[in-house]
Enzyme design. Structure first.
Site, mmCIF file in Angstrom:
data_model
loop_
_atom_site.group_PDB
_atom_site.id
_atom_site.type_symbol
_atom_site.label_atom_id
_atom_site.label_comp_id
_atom_site.label_asym_id
_atom_site.label_seq_id
_atom_site.Cartn_x
_atom_site.Cartn_y
_atom_site.Cartn_z
ATOM 1 N N HIS A 59 0.842 -1.196 0.000
ATOM 2 C CA HIS A 59 0.000 0.000 0.000
ATOM 3 C C HIS A 59 0.876 1.245 0.000
ATOM 4 C CE1 HIS A 59 0.986 -0.467 4.224
ATOM 5 N NE2 HIS A 59 0.400 0.656 4.559
ATOM 6 N N HIS A 61 1.216 3.930 2.012
ATOM 7 C CA HIS A 61 1.690 4.710 3.144
ATOM 8 C C HIS A 61 3.205 4.795 2.975
ATOM 9 C CE1 HIS A 61 -2.025 3.918 5.888
ATOM 10 N NE2 HIS A 61 -2.106 5.101 5.291
ATOM 11 N N ASP A 63 5.885 4.614 4.634
ATOM 12 C CA ASP A 63 6.873 3.662 5.162
ATOM 13 C C ASP A 63 7.026 2.410 4.291
ATOM 14 O OD1 ASP A 63 4.231 3.195 6.125
ATOM 15 O OD2 ASP A 63 4.944 1.976 7.810
ATOM 16 N N HIS A 135 -7.130 -1.898 5.848
ATOM 17 C CA HIS A 135 -6.178 -0.918 6.401
ATOM 18 C C HIS A 135 -6.608 0.532 6.162
ATOM 19 C CE1 HIS A 135 -2.460 0.433 8.055
ATOM 20 N NE2 HIS A 135 -1.940 0.837 6.922
#
Ligand SMILES: [Zn+2]
Ligand SMILES: [Zn+2]
Length: 292
Positions: A59, A61, A63, A135
């Protein structure tokens, strides 16, 4: 087959932990799952970027993907010519096109982008299947599954039928051979087909029934175990250590590896908690390698 944990932190790096990145090495190929910042530095002397043919991003995000830019730059400086495929959830093509359009990015090899929701990539020796998890933003988990392998040679039987030396490779290649007028098939001299190994990676998610289904009886489930309790989770879409252990138990996995751990805990605390719920659970560390 080997799984190398290049980054095991959640959200931000620590002195000991880099951001999420897992390399799966299989038959000379390296498949990358997530590519957090610093991934390429973690690879030095451990994983060769030139062997990476596919990168799967769970995904978007930061990080989980901000290490891509640096890695691709290095590949380009290394004069890579082999095309690279990058896969991710809905939005991948748009996000990465923007990302690659920033600055003088200048990567000089072909990159293909693919969006996967529920999809399967079939290769000769393995398949990779993606499935949605929970998520809050489009996020997918992955199932790497080795194809069924032929059974082992029943050496005694093969020899009793007259198979010797080069005939072993002959029968393997052709599926059957003839000795003194008798046709011997490969099935006659091999045991039952062997199940391929199965590794499942679910990055960031709330506890998710789909993971239980997809991880059914897998050899290794790599799951996030970000928090120790619901209070720390504080309404975010993550899983606690005990929940991850429950998922692994329900799915009947052989080995649970927890990663994406919050920097607020000592490793000992996480280990202790996991031992309570599922003894033998492995807490991933940076540069940990698991041979399968
Ligand atoms: Zn994350
Ligand atoms: Zn996330």
């Amino acid at each position: 087959m080997k799984v190398v944990f290049l980054g095991t932190a959640a959200g931000r790096p620590t002195r000991e932990r880099s951001l999420p990145c897992i390399a799966l090495q299989f038959e000379g190929e390296t498949i990358l799952f997530d590519c957090g910042e610093n991934a390429q530095r973690q690879m030095i002397s451990v994983v060769s970027p030139s062997k990476i043919g596919r990168i799967f991003i769970s995904h978007f995000h930061g990080d989980h993907y901000l290490g891509l830019g640096g890695l691709l730059q290095t590949m380009s400086l290394n004069k890579r010519e082999t095309p690279l495929s990058i896969y991710g959830p809905q939005g991948t093509i748009e996000y990465l096109k923007h990302y690659f359009a920033s600055g003088h990015f200048g990567v000089r090899f072909d990159i293909s982008l693919f969006e996967m929701g529920e999809a399967t990539i079939e290769e000769e020796l393995y398949s990779i299947r993606s499935f949605p998890v929970d998520h809050g933003v489009p996020t997918i988990g992955f199932v790497f599954e080795e194809k069924e392998k032929r059974g082992r040679f029943l050496e005694k039987k093969a020899k009793s039928l007259g198979i010797r030396g080069r005939l072993f490779s002959d029968i393997e290649e052709k599926g059957q051979i003839e000795i003194d007028g008798r046709v011997i098939t490969l099935e006659e001299v091999t045991g039952p087909p062997r199940k391929g190994r199965k590794v499942v990676y679910s990055a960031d998610t709330l506890p998710c029934q789909r993971v239980v289904e997809m991880a059914h009886h897998c050899d290794m489930l790599i799951h996030e175990g970000t928090y120790l309790n619901d209070e720390d989770r504080h309404g975010t879409y993550h899983t606690t250590v005990s929940e991850a252990c429950e998922i692994a138990k329900k799915a009947g996995v052989k080995t649970l590896v927890l990663t994406h751990v919050s920097q607020r805990y000592e490793e000992e605390e996480i280990k202790e908690e996991a031992e309570k719920w599922l003894p033998g659970t492995v807490i991933a560390r940076d540069l940990m390698e698991i041979e399968m």
